[in-house]
Design an enzyme around this catalytic site. Sequence first.
Site, PDB file in Angstrom:
ATOM      1  N   ALA A  65       4.785   6.872   1.220  1.00 45.06           N
ATOM      2  CA  ALA A  65       3.873   7.846   1.844  1.00 45.06           C
ATOM      3  C   ALA A  65       4.564   8.531   3.025  1.00 45.06           C
ATOM      4  O   ALA A  65       4.448   9.753   3.205  1.00 45.06           O
ATOM      5  CB  ALA A  65       2.591   7.158   2.298  1.00 45.06           C
ATOM      6  N   LEU A 111       0.820  -1.222   0.000  1.00 39.47           N
ATOM      7  CA  LEU A 111       0.000   0.000   0.000  1.00 39.47           C
ATOM      8  C   LEU A 111       0.854   1.273   0.000  1.00 39.47           C
ATOM      9  O   LEU A 111       0.342   2.367   0.252  1.00 39.47           O
ATOM     10  CB  LEU A 111      -0.971  -0.004   1.182  1.00 39.47           C
ATOM     11  CG  LEU A 111      -2.050  -1.091   1.121  1.00 39.47           C
ATOM     12  CD1 LEU A 111      -2.916  -1.062   2.377  1.00 39.47           C
ATOM     13  CD2 LEU A 111      -2.927  -0.936  -0.125  1.00 39.47           C
ATOM     14  N   ASP A 135       5.202   4.304  -7.175  1.00 36.34           N
ATOM     15  CA  ASP A 135       4.686   4.584  -5.825  1.00 36.34           C
ATOM     16  C   ASP A 135       4.836   6.058  -5.481  1.00 36.34           C
ATOM     17  O   ASP A 135       3.874   6.724  -5.094  1.00 36.34           O
ATOM     18  CB  ASP A 135       5.443   3.757  -4.768  1.00 36.34           C
ATOM     19  CG  ASP A 135       4.893   2.357  -4.613  1.00 36.34           C
ATOM     20  OD1 ASP A 135       4.249   1.875  -5.549  1.00 36.34           O
ATOM     21  OD2 ASP A 135       5.132   1.756  -3.544  1.00 36.34           O
TER      22      ASP A 135
HETATM   23  O1  PMV Z   1       5.604  -1.169  -2.946  1.00 42.21           O
HETATM   24  P1  PMV Z   1       4.642  -2.185  -3.478  1.00 42.21           P
HETATM   25  O2  PMV Z   1       4.670  -3.468  -2.762  1.00 42.21           O
HETATM   26  O3  PMV Z   1       3.298  -1.620  -3.684  1.00 42.21           O
HETATM   27  O4  PMV Z   1       5.158  -2.590  -4.947  1.00 42.21           O
HETATM   28  C1  PMV Z   1       5.400  -1.650  -5.904  1.00 42.21           C
HETATM   29  C2  PMV Z   1       5.124  -2.159  -7.243  1.00 42.21           C
HETATM   30  C3  PMV Z   1       6.200  -2.968  -7.949  1.00 42.21           C
HETATM   31  O5  PMV Z   1       5.858  -2.889  -9.318  1.00 42.21           O
HETATM   32  C4  PMV Z   1       6.156  -4.417  -7.499  1.00 42.21           C
HETATM   33  C5  PMV Z   1       7.604  -2.428  -7.728  1.00 42.21           C
HETATM   34  C6  PMV Z   1       7.883  -1.109  -8.389  1.00 42.21           C
HETATM   35  O6  PMV Z   1       8.931  -0.514  -8.068  1.00 42.21           O
HETATM   36  O7  PMV Z   1       7.098  -0.653  -9.236  1.00 42.21           O
END
Ligand code: PMV
Length: 316
Positions: A109, A104, A152
């Site tokens: 965040a 998440l 993210d």
């Molecule tokens: O941080 P998470 O667990 O939501 O994963 C991010 C998404 C991935 O594609 C797995 C990693 C990335 O850096 O984009």
Amino acid sequence: MGIVYTASAPGKVILFGEHAVVYGRPALAAPVIHLRARAEIEETGAPDVLLRAPDVGRSAYLSRTHADNPLAAVVRVVEGRCGRSLSAGYSLSVTSAIPIASGLGSGAAISIAVIRALLQYLGLADSVSREAVSEMAYEVERLHHGTPSGIDNTVIAYERPVYFVRRDPEPQIETFHPARPLRLIIGDTGVRSATKDVVGDVRRRWEREREGFEVIFDACGRLAEAGRTALLAGDIESVGELMNENHAWLQQMTVSSAPLDNLVAAARAAGALGAKLSGAGRGGNMIALVTDETEEAVSAGLLAVGAMRVFKSDVG
Ligand code: PMV
């Protein structure tokens, strides 16, 4: 009591394209507005900085932290970017309602809440763009994760649904508005899973079986494109079907798990239009697309088969 500066940042879910996004395929993510990390800075005039994370009962003086202390890393990145000293004169406290290590976006965040509070403290809050905030958070993510895609920090800094493609030197970032708002139920397996480990394992498998993994990544990228088209057209039924397909590819990628599959199956059985894991996988959270009519049954269905907790989140 000295002057206090507060800031916050939301959690996030990945609607389509996790993992494949690390390999340059498009992905879609959305903020979880009501699930937030918060940072509070209080001026103290002290010769050091007290860093506090009361949720986990930790505190440390900045001057005595190790290089891998996540809060100290954020302070150093902001110092570097803004060319101002941040090594004395305040305390920094961080709390978060976002479960850690569960897909998440809790780490990004927290970084962004801290960056925003530090910018306020420096009197720079209005002169630094969301893009620059996102870039600073990306710098911190790189220290912890090695090869993050940047999705993210982007979705959390923009606080809008984003279409994201990792590119050199700049990612392609487009915010978008679904034509009809989506209602998601997020179900937590309660199993913690470190993104870095899962991303590292996918890389090792990709190195061994490049052809097979490229096929999977291509399929996930196509689903993200189709997902965006369906979202922009307000075609919620198709969004649900595409989520189901994405989950199947994530299973092929080996990043699902029995608890995730269990929650995904329960959500579908309770009437969700679609369901998939969200984030790095092997634990953490899944998302289910619901309507006003099905949301109660899906939440109850998830809890009945062992979800640790469920959250509701609207996208749009
Ligand atoms: O941080 P998470 O667990 O939501 O994963 C991010 C998404 C991935 O594609 C797995 C990693 C990335 O850096 O984009």
